[in-house]
Design a protein around this motif. Structure first.
Motif, PDB file in Angstrom:
ATOM      1  N   PHE A 162       0.845  -1.198   0.000  1.00  0.00           N
ATOM      2  CA  PHE A 162       0.000   0.000   0.000  1.00  0.00           C
ATOM      3  C   PHE A 162       0.883   1.251   0.000  1.00  0.00           C
ATOM      4  CE2 PHE A 162      -4.019  -2.044   1.314  1.00  0.00           C
ATOM      5  CZ  PHE A 162      -3.542  -3.264   1.749  1.00  0.00           C
TER       6      PHE A 162
ATOM      7  N   TYR B  74       0.454   5.340   1.111  1.00  0.00           N
ATOM      8  CA  TYR B  74      -0.328   6.390   1.748  1.00  0.00           C
ATOM      9  C   TYR B  74       0.480   7.680   1.727  1.00  0.00           C
ATOM     10  CZ  TYR B  74      -3.933   3.327   3.744  1.00  0.00           C
ATOM     11  OH  TYR B  74      -4.992   2.468   3.914  1.00  0.00           O
TER      12      TYR B  74
ATOM     13  N   GLN C 155       0.915  11.313   3.966  1.00  0.00           N
ATOM     14  CA  GLN C 155       0.584  11.913   5.251  1.00  0.00           C
ATOM     15  C   GLN C 155       0.971  13.381   5.263  1.00  0.00           C
ATOM     16  OE1 GLN C 155       2.480  10.188   8.788  1.00  0.00           O
ATOM     17  NE2 GLN C 155       0.708  10.763  10.011  1.00  0.00           N
TER      18      GLN C 155
ATOM     19  N   LEU D 193      -3.680  10.958   7.022  1.00  0.00           N
ATOM     20  CA  LEU D 193      -3.233   9.780   6.277  1.00  0.00           C
ATOM     21  C   LEU D 193      -4.216   9.497   5.148  1.00  0.00           C
ATOM     22  CD1 LEU D 193      -2.175   7.597   9.293  1.00  0.00           C
ATOM     23  CD2 LEU D 193      -0.751   7.888   7.279  1.00  0.00           C
TER      24      LEU D 193
ATOM     25  N   PHE E 204      -5.073   7.392   1.653  1.00  0.00           N
ATOM     26  CA  PHE E 204      -4.794   6.226   0.822  1.00  0.00           C
ATOM     27  C   PHE E 204      -4.505   6.678  -0.610  1.00  0.00           C
ATOM     28  CE2 PHE E 204      -5.214   2.019  -0.893  1.00  0.00           C
ATOM     29  CZ  PHE E 204      -5.879   2.181  -2.100  1.00  0.00           C
TER      30      PHE E 204
ATOM     31  N   TYR F  61      -2.945   0.490  -3.967  1.00  0.00           N
ATOM     32  CA  TYR F  61      -2.387  -0.736  -3.429  1.00  0.00           C
ATOM     33  C   TYR F  61      -2.306  -1.836  -4.473  1.00  0.00           C
ATOM     34  CZ  TYR F  61      -6.312  -4.020  -2.457  1.00  0.00           C
ATOM     35  OH  TYR F  61      -7.337  -4.925  -2.534  1.00  0.00           O
TER      36      TYR F  61
ATOM     37  N   ARG G 223      -1.839  -6.170  -4.966  1.00  0.00           N
ATOM     38  CA  ARG G 223      -1.981  -7.488  -4.369  1.00  0.00           C
ATOM     39  C   ARG G 223      -1.280  -8.471  -5.281  1.00  0.00           C
ATOM     40  NH1 ARG G 223      -7.913  -9.108  -3.847  1.00  0.00           N
ATOM     41  NH2 ARG G 223      -7.901  -7.561  -2.182  1.00  0.00           N
TER      42      ARG G 223
ATOM     43  N   ASP H  87      -6.305  -1.137  -6.622  1.00  0.00           N
ATOM     44  CA  ASP H  87      -7.116   0.053  -6.344  1.00  0.00           C
ATOM     45  C   ASP H  87      -6.192   1.269  -6.333  1.00  0.00           C
ATOM     46  OD1 ASP H  87      -8.690   2.101  -5.319  1.00  0.00           O
ATOM     47  OD2 ASP H  87      -9.514   0.924  -3.669  1.00  0.00           O
TER      48      ASP H  87
ATOM     49  N   SER I  97      -7.596   4.436  -6.477  1.00  0.00           N
ATOM     50  CA  SER I  97      -8.605   5.487  -6.381  1.00  0.00           C
ATOM     51  C   SER I  97      -8.118   6.737  -5.655  1.00  0.00           C
ATOM     52  CB  SER I  97      -9.864   4.953  -5.683  1.00  0.00           C
ATOM     53  OG  SER I  97      -9.552   4.492  -4.383  1.00  0.00           O
TER      54      SER I  97
ATOM     55  N   LEU J   5       4.175   7.178   2.721  1.00  0.00           N
ATOM     56  CA  LEU J   5       4.346   5.953   3.501  1.00  0.00           C
ATOM     57  C   LEU J   5       3.989   4.724   2.672  1.00  0.00           C
ATOM     58  CD1 LEU J   5       2.665   7.297   6.734  1.00  0.00           C
ATOM     59  CD2 LEU J   5       5.023   6.500   6.637  1.00  0.00           C
TER      60      LEU J   5
ATOM     61  N   ASN K 220      -8.296  -8.761   3.185  1.00  0.00           N
ATOM     62  CA  ASN K 220      -8.290  -7.375   3.651  1.00  0.00           C
ATOM     63  C   ASN K 220      -8.307  -7.343   5.173  1.00  0.00           C
ATOM     64  OD1 ASN K 220      -8.568  -6.906   0.918  1.00  0.00           O
ATOM     65  ND2 ASN K 220     -10.785  -6.730   1.060  1.00  0.00           N
ATOM     66  N   THR K 221      -7.144  -7.482   5.765  1.00  0.00           N
ATOM     67  CA  THR K 221      -7.086  -7.601   7.221  1.00  0.00           C
ATOM     68  C   THR K 221      -7.025  -6.264   7.931  1.00  0.00           C
ATOM     69  OG1 THR K 221      -4.681  -7.646   7.266  1.00  0.00           O
ATOM     70  CG2 THR K 221      -5.807  -9.754   6.978  1.00  0.00           C
ATOM     71  N   GLY K 222      -6.580  -5.220   7.243  1.00  0.00           N
ATOM     72  CA  GLY K 222      -6.380  -3.956   7.941  1.00  0.00           C
ATOM     73  C   GLY K 222      -5.141  -3.955   8.810  1.00  0.00           C
TER      74      GLY K 222
ATOM     75  N   LEU L  16      -1.557  -3.532   8.691  1.00  0.00           N
ATOM     76  CA  LEU L  16      -0.498  -3.048   7.822  1.00  0.00           C
ATOM     77  C   LEU L  16       0.787  -2.813   8.601  1.00  0.00           C
ATOM     78  CD1 LEU L  16      -2.450  -0.408   5.683  1.00  0.00           C
ATOM     79  CD2 LEU L  16      -2.243  -2.866   5.359  1.00  0.00           C
TER      80      LEU L  16
ATOM     81  N   PHE M 163       3.994  -0.526   8.322  1.00  0.00           N
ATOM     82  CA  PHE M 163       4.445   0.665   7.624  1.00  0.00           C
ATOM     83  C   PHE M 163       5.963   0.815   7.682  1.00  0.00           C
ATOM     84  CE2 PHE M 163       0.772   3.190   6.417  1.00  0.00           C
ATOM     85  CZ  PHE M 163      -0.252   2.623   7.170  1.00  0.00           C
TER      86      PHE M 163
ATOM     87  N   TYR N 159      -3.597   2.565  15.463  1.00  0.00           N
ATOM     88  CA  TYR N 159      -2.182   2.627  15.160  1.00  0.00           C
ATOM     89  C   TYR N 159      -1.534   3.708  16.026  1.00  0.00           C
ATOM     90  CZ  TYR N 159      -2.521  -0.440  11.098  1.00  0.00           C
ATOM     91  OH  TYR N 159      -2.688  -1.538  10.280  1.00  0.00           O
TER      92      TYR N 159
ATOM     93  N   ILE O 196     -12.036  -0.558   8.390  1.00  0.00           N
ATOM     94  CA  ILE O 196     -12.035  -1.268   7.115  1.00  0.00           C
ATOM     95  C   ILE O 196     -13.230  -2.203   7.054  1.00  0.00           C
ATOM     96  CG2 ILE O 196     -10.604  -3.170   7.979  1.00  0.00           C
ATOM     97  CD1 ILE O 196      -9.202  -3.237   5.244  1.00  0.00           C
TER      98      ILE O 196
ATOM     99  N   GLN P 247     -13.749  -5.652   5.874  1.00  0.00           N
ATOM    100  CA  GLN P 247     -12.900  -6.763   5.465  1.00  0.00           C
ATOM    101  C   GLN P 247     -13.490  -7.574   4.310  1.00  0.00           C
ATOM    102  OE1 GLN P 247     -11.933  -8.802   9.239  1.00  0.00           O
ATOM    103  NE2 GLN P 247      -9.915  -7.841   9.106  1.00  0.00           N
TER     104      GLN P 247
END
Lengths: 115, 113
Positions: free
Chosen positions: A33, A35, A37, A43, A45, A48, A50, A56, A58, A91, A100-102, A104, A106, B36, B93, B95
């Protein structure tokens, strides 16, 4: 294990010049990903990947920003004709799972200053 | 449109006190909420997270309280230490949808000794 590695840590460019930022994700991570800042926007997006494929983008400003992931060990973010408003910390993050676990991991970021 | 909001923007507590950081969200599809922690000059690091099926998640001195009906959550840091001084970001998010993690504006916590 090494974390996400970003280079350069600091970059200063003149208005209108090109800037390329590099990211080496954690080995074995499937998603990468980007990002941005800033104090004002927080922050944001950008894009990203995969398994190296762009999924994505966007959040990417059109025309001047592009990102690539030519192999599983690095990704680049390129900004053409940089403008002062592009000044930010960029970042890179990677994630172990394809899902999509969220969760991340960094890097320390690349601080871009456009004069 | 800010999908994830945090308050306060900054918070100062004394060492040993409990710091409470608040977060709210708009999108009912969000089902996972990581917090975070970011120190100056570093990238954000995952601290603790909660799924929307739970109402509480504890990890040592850090606890998340989650209210799905009100779309609100909070991070409680008990026995705050000077080393906890950092900026804390609430994120969200879905998921089952996009992998895009949406961050709040952050709360800058200062713990004074």
């Amino acid at each position: 294990n090494a974390g996400v590695i970003q280079t350069p840590r600091h970059k200063v460019t003149g208005k209108g010049q090109e800037a390329t930022l590099w990211c080496e994700p954690i080995s074995g991570h499937s998603a990468v990903f980007w990002y941005r800042q800033t104090i004002v926007q927080g922050l944001e997006f950008l894009t990203y990947f995969r398994n190296q494929a762009p999924i994505d983008d966007s959040g990417m400003p059109k025309e001047r920003f592009s990102a690539q992931m030519p192999n599983q060990s690095h990704s680049t973010l390129k900004i053409q004709s940089t403008q002062p408003q592009d000044s930010a910390v960029y970042l890179c993050a990677s994630s172990f799972r394809v899902a999509n676990t969220g969760q991340l991991y960094f890097g320390e970021g690349s601080k871009l200053t456009v004069l | 449109q800010q999908q994830v909001r945090q308050s306060p923007q900054s918070l100062t507590v004394w060492e040993g006190e409990t710091a409470i950081l608040n977060c709210s969200y708009e999108n009912s599809a969000f089902d996972y909420f990581p917090w975070y922690q970011q120190f100056p000059g570093e990238g954000p690091a995952l601290l603790i997270a909660i799924r929307s099926v739970s109402d509480k998640k504890e990890d040592g001195r850090f606890t998340i309280f989650f209210n799905k009906r009100e779309k609100k959550l909070s991070l409680h840091i008990t026995d705050s230490q000077p080393g906890d001084s950092a900026t804390y970001f609430c994120a969200a998010i879905n998921q089952g949808g996009s992998a895009k993690l949406i961050f709040g504006e952050g709360t800058k916590l200062t713990v004074s000794s």
